[in-house]
Design a protein around this motif. Structure first.
Motif, PDB file in Angstrom:
ATOM      1  N   SER A   1     -25.901  51.138  30.407  1.00 31.34           N
ATOM      2  CA  SER A   1     -24.564  51.699  30.194  1.00 31.34           C
ATOM      3  C   SER A   1     -23.654  51.450  31.384  1.00 31.34           C
ATOM      4  N   ALA A   2     -24.226  51.524  32.584  1.00 33.52           N
ATOM      5  CA  ALA A   2     -23.407  51.408  33.795  1.00 33.52           C
ATOM      6  C   ALA A   2     -23.114  49.968  34.178  1.00 33.52           C
ATOM      7  N   THR A   3     -24.063  49.055  33.908  1.00 30.68           N
ATOM      8  CA  THR A   3     -23.923  47.690  34.418  1.00 30.68           C
ATOM      9  C   THR A   3     -23.960  46.603  33.348  1.00 30.68           C
ATOM     10  N   GLY A   4     -24.491  46.920  32.169  1.00 31.06           N
ATOM     11  CA  GLY A   4     -24.683  45.904  31.140  1.00 31.06           C
ATOM     12  C   GLY A   4     -25.991  45.164  31.248  1.00 31.06           C
ATOM     13  N   TRP A   5     -26.782  45.464  32.282  1.00 29.44           N
ATOM     14  CA  TRP A   5     -28.064  44.792  32.470  1.00 29.44           C
ATOM     15  C   TRP A   5     -29.125  45.448  31.594  1.00 29.44           C
ATOM     16  N   ASP A   6     -29.824  44.620  30.826  1.00 24.66           N
ATOM     17  CA  ASP A   6     -30.893  45.094  29.945  1.00 24.66           C
ATOM     18  C   ASP A   6     -32.242  44.839  30.614  1.00 24.66           C
ATOM     19  N   TYR A   7     -33.096  45.868  30.663  1.00 22.55           N
ATOM     20  CA  TYR A   7     -34.379  45.705  31.363  1.00 22.55           C
ATOM     21  C   TYR A   7     -35.202  44.580  30.750  1.00 22.55           C
ATOM     22  N   GLU A   8     -35.358  44.583  29.438  1.00 22.60           N
ATOM     23  CA  GLU A   8     -36.233  43.603  28.799  1.00 22.60           C
ATOM     24  C   GLU A   8     -35.722  42.179  29.005  1.00 22.60           C
ATOM     25  N   ALA A   9     -34.447  41.936  28.765  1.00 21.70           N
ATOM     26  CA  ALA A   9     -33.922  40.576  28.821  1.00 21.70           C
ATOM     27  C   ALA A   9     -33.612  40.112  30.240  1.00 21.70           C
ATOM     28  N   ASP A  10     -33.105  41.020  31.075  1.00 21.54           N
ATOM     29  CA  ASP A  10     -32.552  40.608  32.358  1.00 21.54           C
ATOM     30  C   ASP A  10     -33.399  40.940  33.572  1.00 21.54           C
ATOM     31  N   LEU A  11     -34.281  41.913  33.475  1.00 23.58           N
ATOM     32  CA  LEU A  11     -34.909  42.438  34.686  1.00 23.58           C
ATOM     33  C   LEU A  11     -36.431  42.472  34.649  1.00 23.58           C
ATOM     34  N   SER A  12     -37.050  42.192  33.527  1.00 24.01           N
ATOM     35  CA  SER A  12     -38.514  42.334  33.475  1.00 24.01           C
ATOM     36  C   SER A  12     -39.192  40.982  33.694  1.00 24.01           C
ATOM     37  N   VAL A  13     -39.639  40.322  32.636  1.00 21.22           N
ATOM     38  CA  VAL A  13     -40.424  39.093  32.766  1.00 21.22           C
ATOM     39  C   VAL A  13     -39.511  37.876  32.843  1.00 21.22           C
ATOM     40  N   ALA A  14     -39.708  37.052  33.857  1.00 20.40           N
ATOM     41  CA  ALA A  14     -38.941  35.812  33.973  1.00 20.40           C
ATOM     42  C   ALA A  14     -39.377  34.826  32.900  1.00 20.40           C
ATOM     43  N   PRO A  15     -38.425  34.248  32.170  1.00 15.42           N
ATOM     44  CA  PRO A  15     -38.779  33.244  31.166  1.00 15.42           C
ATOM     45  C   PRO A  15     -39.039  31.893  31.827  1.00 15.42           C
ATOM     46  N   GLY A  16     -39.358  30.912  31.015  1.00 17.22           N
ATOM     47  CA  GLY A  16     -39.479  29.543  31.514  1.00 17.22           C
ATOM     48  C   GLY A  16     -40.859  29.211  32.048  1.00 17.22           C
ATOM     49  N   THR A  17     -41.013  27.960  32.457  1.00 14.25           N
ATOM     50  CA  THR A  17     -42.262  27.496  33.063  1.00 14.25           C
ATOM     51  C   THR A  17     -42.372  28.097  34.458  1.00 14.25           C
ATOM     52  N   LYS A  18     -43.519  28.708  34.748  1.00 12.48           N
ATOM     53  CA  LYS A  18     -43.649  29.443  36.010  1.00 12.48           C
ATOM     54  C   LYS A  18     -45.112  29.574  36.401  1.00 12.48           C
ATOM     55  N   ILE A  19     -45.296  29.882  37.679  1.00  7.35           N
ATOM     56  CA  ILE A  19     -46.618  30.147  38.237  1.00  7.35           C
ATOM     57  C   ILE A  19     -46.737  31.648  38.446  1.00  7.35           C
ATOM     58  N   GLY A  20     -47.872  32.226  38.028  1.00  4.93           N
ATOM     59  CA  GLY A  20     -48.129  33.634  38.273  1.00  4.93           C
ATOM     60  C   GLY A  20     -47.222  34.551  37.473  1.00  4.93           C
ATOM     61  N   GLY A  21     -47.109  35.785  37.946  1.00  6.36           N
ATOM     62  CA  GLY A  21     -46.301  36.761  37.232  1.00  6.36           C
ATOM     63  C   GLY A  21     -46.943  37.175  35.925  1.00  6.36           C
ATOM     64  N   TYR A  22     -46.109  37.596  34.995  1.00  3.28           N
ATOM     65  CA  TYR A  22     -46.584  38.094  33.706  1.00  3.28           C
ATOM     66  C   TYR A  22     -46.290  37.088  32.600  1.00  3.28           C
ATOM     67  N   PRO A  23     -47.183  36.956  31.628  1.00  2.25           N
ATOM     68  CA  PRO A  23     -46.846  36.142  30.455  1.00  2.25           C
ATOM     69  C   PRO A  23     -45.648  36.756  29.732  1.00  2.25           C
ATOM     70  N   GLY A  24     -44.801  35.915  29.185  1.00  5.38           N
ATOM     71  CA  GLY A  24     -43.647  36.409  28.438  1.00  5.38           C
ATOM     72  C   GLY A  24     -43.991  36.669  26.991  1.00  5.38           C
ATOM     73  N   TRP A  25     -44.952  37.558  26.775  1.00  3.29           N
ATOM     74  CA  TRP A  25     -45.446  37.815  25.425  1.00  3.29           C
ATOM     75  C   TRP A  25     -44.293  38.086  24.450  1.00  3.29           C
ATOM     76  N   VAL A  26     -44.339  37.432  23.308  1.00  4.74           N
ATOM     77  CA  VAL A  26     -43.472  37.786  22.187  1.00  4.74           C
ATOM     78  C   VAL A  26     -44.256  38.670  21.225  1.00  4.74           C
ATOM     79  N   GLN A  27     -45.490  38.280  20.975  1.00  2.00           N
ATOM     80  CA  GLN A  27     -46.400  39.115  20.201  1.00  2.00           C
ATOM     81  C   GLN A  27     -47.116  40.069  21.163  1.00  2.00           C
TER      82      GLN A  27
END
Length: 249
Positions: free
Chosen positions: A135-161
């Motif tokens: 509400s304050a910034t327009g930033w959505d946790y799921e889309a903007d702040l949680s799992v980085a998309p794209g090809t990457k090393i480490g971190g969390y899988p971007g599970w859709v299921q």
């Protein structure tokens, strides 16, 4: 790839011809396609087995239960010796969306947080903060702040299921090694995850796609329905057994 000249290039020898686009047993086994090569000094976060400093990822570009099938190679650069001068061309019947464009990596380190893998009790505690933030910034946790998309090393899988972490034969849950993704980002998460080298993004003409295909998809890969491949390794076992999962959007 750094490949010993006297080491045969791996080919797919699947016994089921219907896993491939061809059905003639007289056709040669297709060579695996190189996907990624990484060096220990560039990515120290990778749990390289002792005595190795090169990670190579290849896969068969034909269907294996509707997806390519990967293989990993761990090497010691000093042991390669005389190198293969060229890699074999992909099988002419390969799906071009399973053969990446040749390109160099320009890695960018980011901080990410779990999405599907966020424990339920933690999510319940944070839901109000997520809502207030949006509400304050327009930033959505799921889309903007949680799992980085794209090809990457480490971190969390971007599970859709639902998450599907593989378990090693030793009984330990495997660690996420890397993701090979169809897109580096999409319209939903591009506000946060456009690579720094691609900014600022030029204005998009009315009615056109938000980002160009090259910016979103520099490798040209398309895995399933805009999906990704997640590779996992067991860091408890010295030989680094691996497993893989696929996910579709």
């Amino acid at each position: 790839m750094l490949w010993p000249v006297d080491e045969p290039w791996p080919r797919c020898c699947d016994a089921d011809p219907y896993d491939h686009d061809y059905v003639s047993p007289a056709e040669p086994e297709p060579p695996l396609v190189p996907i990624l090569q990484l060096f220990a000094e560039d990515v120290p976060e990778i749990p390289f087995p002792d005595g190795t400093d090169v990670l190579q990822v290849l896969w068969c570009p034909f269907d294996h239960d509707s997806f390519p099938r990967p293989e990993l190679r761990w090497r010691r650069r000093a042991d390669v010796g005389a190198r293969r001068p060229a890699m074999p061309e992909p099988d002419p019947e390969s799906d071009p969306e399973r053969v990446p464009r040749r390109c160099l990596l320009d890695p960018e380190r980011v901080t990410e947080y779990p999405s599907w893998d966020l424990p339920k009790d933690v999510r319940q505690l944070l839901e109000d903060r997520f809502s207030q933030l949006k509400s304050a910034t327009g930033w959505d946790y799921e889309a903007d702040l949680s799992v980085a998309p794209g090809t990457k090393i480490g971190g969390y899988p971007g599970w859709v299921q639902l998450p599907d972490w593989p378990v090693c034969d030793c009984g330990k849950v495997m660690n996420h090694l890397l993701t090979v993704a169809s897109l580096d980002f999409d319209d939903a998460n591009g506000k946060r995850w456009v690579p720094l080298e691609d900014r600022p993004v030029p204005p998009v003409p009315s009615g056109a796609a938000w980002y160009s295909a090259t910016e979103q998809n520099p490798t040209g890969l398309m895995i399933g329905d805009v999906g990704g491949m997640y590779l996992f390794v067991c860091t408890s076992c010295t030989d680094r057994p691996f497993a893989y999962r696929f996910d579709n959007s």
